[in-house]
Design a protein around this motif. Structure first.
Motif, PDB file in Angstrom:
ATOM      1  N   ILE A 121       0.960  -1.044   0.077  1.00 46.46           N
ATOM      2  CA  ILE A 121      -0.070   0.123  -0.298  1.00 46.46           C
ATOM      3  C   ILE A 121       0.935   1.102   0.091  1.00 46.46           C
ATOM      4  O   ILE A 121       1.821   1.406   0.940  1.00 46.46           O
ATOM      5  N   GLY A 122       0.744   2.042  -0.943  1.00 43.23           N
ATOM      6  CA  GLY A 122       1.555   3.433  -1.082  1.00 43.23           C
ATOM      7  C   GLY A 122       2.653   3.464  -2.120  1.00 43.23           C
ATOM      8  O   GLY A 122       3.284   4.308  -1.859  1.00 43.23           O
ATOM      9  N   THR A 123       2.931   2.102  -2.478  1.00 45.10           N
ATOM     10  CA  THR A 123       3.996   2.107  -3.325  1.00 45.10           C
ATOM     11  C   THR A 123       3.389   1.165  -4.662  1.00 45.10           C
ATOM     12  O   THR A 123       2.368   0.336  -4.614  1.00 45.10           O
ATOM     13  N   LYS A 124       3.992   1.440  -5.756  1.00 43.97           N
ATOM     14  CA  LYS A 124       3.591   0.483  -6.937  1.00 43.97           C
ATOM     15  C   LYS A 124       4.797   0.849  -8.158  1.00 43.97           C
ATOM     16  O   LYS A 124       5.696   1.749  -7.990  1.00 43.97           O
ATOM     17  N   ILE A 125       4.827  -0.341  -8.744  1.00 50.45           N
ATOM     18  CA  ILE A 125       6.185  -0.714  -9.520  1.00 50.45           C
ATOM     19  C   ILE A 125       5.598  -0.873 -10.889  1.00 50.45           C
ATOM     20  O   ILE A 125       4.764  -1.275 -11.295  1.00 50.45           O
ATOM     21  N   LEU A 126       6.202   0.242 -11.894  1.00 47.66           N
ATOM     22  CA  LEU A 126       5.776   0.223 -13.261  1.00 47.66           C
ATOM     23  C   LEU A 126       6.964  -0.264 -14.227  1.00 47.66           C
ATOM     24  O   LEU A 126       7.884  -0.003 -13.959  1.00 47.66           O
ATOM     25  N   LEU A 127       6.496  -1.433 -14.885  1.00 47.57           N
ATOM     26  CA  LEU A 127       7.481  -1.968 -15.610  1.00 47.57           C
ATOM     27  C   LEU A 127       7.168  -1.658 -17.226  1.00 47.57           C
ATOM     28  O   LEU A 127       6.100  -1.560 -17.757  1.00 47.57           O
ATOM     29  N   TYR A 128       8.264  -1.273 -17.837  1.00 48.33           N
ATOM     30  CA  TYR A 128       8.170  -1.066 -19.582  1.00 48.33           C
ATOM     31  C   TYR A 128       9.410  -1.649 -19.974  1.00 48.33           C
ATOM     32  O   TYR A 128      10.346  -1.089 -20.016  1.00 48.33           O
ATOM     33  N   VAL A 129       9.498  -2.982 -20.419  1.00 47.65           N
ATOM     34  CA  VAL A 129      10.749  -3.704 -20.804  1.00 47.65           C
ATOM     35  C   VAL A 129      11.799  -3.634 -19.730  1.00 47.65           C
ATOM     36  O   VAL A 129      11.676  -3.986 -18.560  1.00 47.65           O
ATOM     37  N   ASP A 130      12.846  -2.973 -19.881  1.00 51.01           N
ATOM     38  CA  ASP A 130      13.809  -2.780 -18.885  1.00 51.01           C
ATOM     39  C   ASP A 130      13.731  -1.515 -18.168  1.00 51.01           C
ATOM     40  O   ASP A 130      14.625  -1.331 -17.417  1.00 51.01           O
ATOM     41  N   ASP A 131      12.787  -0.707 -18.470  1.00 49.86           N
ATOM     42  CA  ASP A 131      12.639   0.573 -17.777  1.00 49.86           C
ATOM     43  C   ASP A 131      11.716   0.150 -16.530  1.00 49.86           C
ATOM     44  O   ASP A 131      10.748   0.062 -16.882  1.00 49.86           O
ATOM     45  N   THR A 132      12.289   0.415 -15.568  1.00 41.20           N
ATOM     46  CA  THR A 132      11.471   0.086 -14.218  1.00 41.20           C
ATOM     47  C   THR A 132      11.186   1.312 -13.414  1.00 41.20           C
ATOM     48  O   THR A 132      12.558   1.884 -12.918  1.00 41.20           O
ATOM     49  N   SER A 133      10.308   1.878 -12.896  1.00 39.10           N
ATOM     50  CA  SER A 133       9.985   2.863 -11.870  1.00 39.10           C
ATOM     51  C   SER A 133       9.246   2.432 -10.795  1.00 39.10           C
ATOM     52  O   SER A 133       8.363   1.735 -10.774  1.00 39.10           O
ATOM     53  N   ILE A 134       9.498   3.019  -9.645  1.00 35.34           N
ATOM     54  CA  ILE A 134       8.834   2.690  -8.421  1.00 35.34           C
ATOM     55  C   ILE A 134       8.185   4.162  -7.687  1.00 35.34           C
ATOM     56  O   ILE A 134       8.960   4.783  -7.527  1.00 35.34           O
ATOM     57  N   LEU A 135       7.005   4.128  -7.692  1.00 38.01           N
ATOM     58  CA  LEU A 135       6.194   5.208  -7.088  1.00 38.01           C
ATOM     59  C   LEU A 135       5.950   5.074  -5.621  1.00 38.01           C
ATOM     60  O   LEU A 135       5.523   4.082  -5.286  1.00 38.01           O
ATOM     61  N   VAL A 136       6.386   5.862  -4.881  1.00 37.80           N
ATOM     62  CA  VAL A 136       6.012   5.909  -3.280  1.00 37.80           C
ATOM     63  C   VAL A 136       5.327   7.184  -2.885  1.00 37.80           C
ATOM     64  O   VAL A 136       5.697   8.333  -3.254  1.00 37.80           O
ATOM     65  N   THR A 137       4.156   7.072  -2.158  1.00 34.54           N
ATOM     66  CA  THR A 137       3.336   8.221  -1.673  1.00 34.54           C
ATOM     67  C   THR A 137       2.973   7.896  -0.394  1.00 34.54           C
ATOM     68  O   THR A 137       2.959   6.885   0.064  1.00 34.54           O
ATOM     69  N   SER A 138       2.874   8.932   0.382  1.00 35.13           N
ATOM     70  CA  SER A 138       2.302   9.048   1.744  1.00 35.13           C
ATOM     71  C   SER A 138       2.074  10.379   2.362  1.00 35.13           C
ATOM     72  O   SER A 138       2.398  11.260   1.635  1.00 35.13           O
ATOM     73  N   PRO A 139       0.950  10.428   3.221  1.00 34.93           N
ATOM     74  CA  PRO A 139       0.523  11.532   3.696  1.00 34.93           C
ATOM     75  C   PRO A 139       1.588  12.189   4.656  1.00 34.93           C
ATOM     76  O   PRO A 139       1.442  13.384   5.195  1.00 34.93           O
ATOM     77  N   ASN A 140       2.609  11.602   5.275  1.00 36.67           N
ATOM     78  CA  ASN A 140       3.667  11.897   6.378  1.00 36.67           C
ATOM     79  C   ASN A 140       4.870  11.703   5.934  1.00 36.67           C
ATOM     80  O   ASN A 140       5.190  10.542   5.528  1.00 36.67           O
ATOM     81  N   LEU A 141       5.887  12.440   6.675  1.00 35.87           N
ATOM     82  CA  LEU A 141       7.392  12.068   6.174  1.00 35.87           C
ATOM     83  C   LEU A 141       7.604  10.762   6.688  1.00 35.87           C
ATOM     84  O   LEU A 141       8.643  10.146   6.075  1.00 35.87           O
ATOM     85  N   GLU A 142       7.494  10.452   7.973  1.00 35.88           N
ATOM     86  CA  GLU A 142       7.890   9.385   8.752  1.00 35.88           C
ATOM     87  C   GLU A 142       7.671   8.131   7.899  1.00 35.88           C
ATOM     88  O   GLU A 142       8.483   7.254   7.963  1.00 35.88           O
ATOM     89  N   ASN A 143       6.261   7.911   7.575  1.00 36.06           N
ATOM     90  CA  ASN A 143       5.770   6.708   6.816  1.00 36.06           C
ATOM     91  C   ASN A 143       6.243   6.813   5.458  1.00 36.06           C
ATOM     92  O   ASN A 143       6.744   5.772   4.968  1.00 36.06           O
ATOM     93  N   PHE A 144       6.657   7.967   4.817  1.00 35.82           N
ATOM     94  CA  PHE A 144       7.149   8.014   3.564  1.00 35.82           C
ATOM     95  C   PHE A 144       8.516   7.335   3.360  1.00 35.82           C
ATOM     96  O   PHE A 144       9.114   6.574   2.672  1.00 35.82           O
ATOM     97  N   GLU A 145       9.455   7.859   4.492  1.00 38.06           N
ATOM     98  CA  GLU A 145      10.748   7.324   4.675  1.00 38.06           C
ATOM     99  C   GLU A 145      10.779   5.776   4.893  1.00 38.06           C
ATOM    100  O   GLU A 145      11.683   4.926   4.412  1.00 38.06           O
ATOM    101  N   THR A 146       9.868   5.349   5.567  1.00 39.18           N
ATOM    102  CA  THR A 146       9.862   3.841   6.029  1.00 39.18           C
ATOM    103  C   THR A 146       9.272   3.050   4.905  1.00 39.18           C
ATOM    104  O   THR A 146       9.985   2.118   4.404  1.00 39.18           O
ATOM    105  N   LYS A 147       8.322   3.598   4.051  1.00 35.85           N
ATOM    106  CA  LYS A 147       8.038   2.865   2.723  1.00 35.85           C
ATOM    107  C   LYS A 147       9.322   2.787   1.678  1.00 35.85           C
ATOM    108  O   LYS A 147       9.389   1.926   1.043  1.00 35.85           O
ATOM    109  N   ILE A 148       9.744   4.129   1.456  1.00 41.17           N
ATOM    110  CA  ILE A 148      10.754   3.992   0.454  1.00 41.17           C
ATOM    111  C   ILE A 148      12.110   3.307   0.752  1.00 41.17           C
ATOM    112  O   ILE A 148      12.633   2.645  -0.279  1.00 41.17           O
ATOM    113  N   ASP A 149      12.395   3.288   2.005  1.00 39.61           N
ATOM    114  CA  ASP A 149      13.540   2.310   2.266  1.00 39.61           C
ATOM    115  C   ASP A 149      13.290   1.089   2.255  1.00 39.61           C
ATOM    116  O   ASP A 149      14.018  -0.113   1.735  1.00 39.61           O
ATOM    117  N   LYS A 150      11.850   0.620   2.622  1.00 35.69           N
ATOM    118  CA  LYS A 150      11.888  -0.736   2.515  1.00 35.69           C
ATOM    119  C   LYS A 150      11.707  -1.275   1.101  1.00 35.69           C
ATOM    120  O   LYS A 150      12.200  -2.289   0.721  1.00 35.69           O
TER     121      LYS A 150
END
Length: 232
Positions: A121-150
């Motif tokens: 929840i709050g993260t999504k991985i988009l694939l396009y052949v070998d182009d991979t991007s990871i989106l991370v969203t959060s309403p607060n800083l602490e939760n954002f840091e935890t999500k993106i590090d994980k």
């Protein structure tokens, strides 16, 4: 597990990326995206792992045998002199596919098909052949840091297991900011390998900047158009 990948167009992939960023910003959330670059992805993915994944997904025996036949029996050697006096022995190729091959992108998509399962929840991985991007969203800083590090740790572990390698020098992180939104400088790293934070990066045919102003993309297009006009 089902085989879920879709070979979408560059327009659709760009639309999905931008739509999710804008939706999160409109909801006043922190938004960060990691644009991953894999080191020689089409040269490094393992044949044995690919065949096991094809079998796991329940692909027909006919296609499995076709893929196995396509990958088996390829050999290579290295010649270090124009006079052919220094060369290695022939060795069987156990990784990668021939450059510009038709089946290469399909095999690679099957190979990384399970990577998006790492998202939570709050993260999504988009694939396009070998182009991979990871989106991370959060309403607060602490939760954002935890999500993106994980999620960043999880994908690095996945690359090790599969085995692929992230090119940290060409992997970029963008923190998206609109007026009156979050202003935060993240130092993203994995085991001492730091990812460059950037104000813009190239995704497929677009140059995306951290405020979605399109200035960098427009400047690039103007430069190309000026060159074309000069040639004419």
């Amino acid at each position: 597990m089902e085989l879920l990948f879709l070979q979408v167009s560059t327009e659709n992939a760009s639309y999905v990326l931008l739509n999710e960023i804008l939706a999160a910003l409109n909801n006043k959330q922190m938004v960060g995206r990691i644009f991953c670059d894999l080191y020689k992805a089409f040269d490094c993915f393992n044949h044995a792992v690919l065949l096991e994944k094809i079998k796991f997904y329940g692909v027909s025996e006919k296609f499995y045998n076709l893929a196995k036949s396509y990958l088996d029996g390829r050999c290579q050697k290295v010649i270090l002199s124009h006079n052919n006096d220094i060369e290695s022995t022939w060795e069987k190729i156990k990784q990668g596919v021939p450059q510009e091959s038709i089946l290469g992108p399909t095999f690679f998509l099957i190979y990384i098909n399970d990577l998006p399962n790492l998202a939570s929840i709050g993260t999504k991985i988009l694939l396009y052949v070998d182009d991979t991007s990871i989106l991370v969203t959060s309403p607060n800083l602490e939760n954002f840091e935890t999500k993106i590090d994980k999620i960043f740790g999880d994908i690095n572990n996945w690359f090790k297991v599969n085995p692929l390698m992230l090119n940290y020098k060409k992997t970029h992180y963008l923190q998206f900011n609109m007026k009156n939104s979050w202003d935060y400088d993240l130092k993203l790293n994995y085991q001492g390998n730091y990812v460059t934070s950037s104000s813009n990066t190239k995704f497929l045919v677009l140059i995306i900047d951290d405020s979605l102003s399109w200035k960098a993309h427009i400047d690039q297009m103007l430069s190309k158009l000026n060159t074309a006009c000069f040639v004419i």
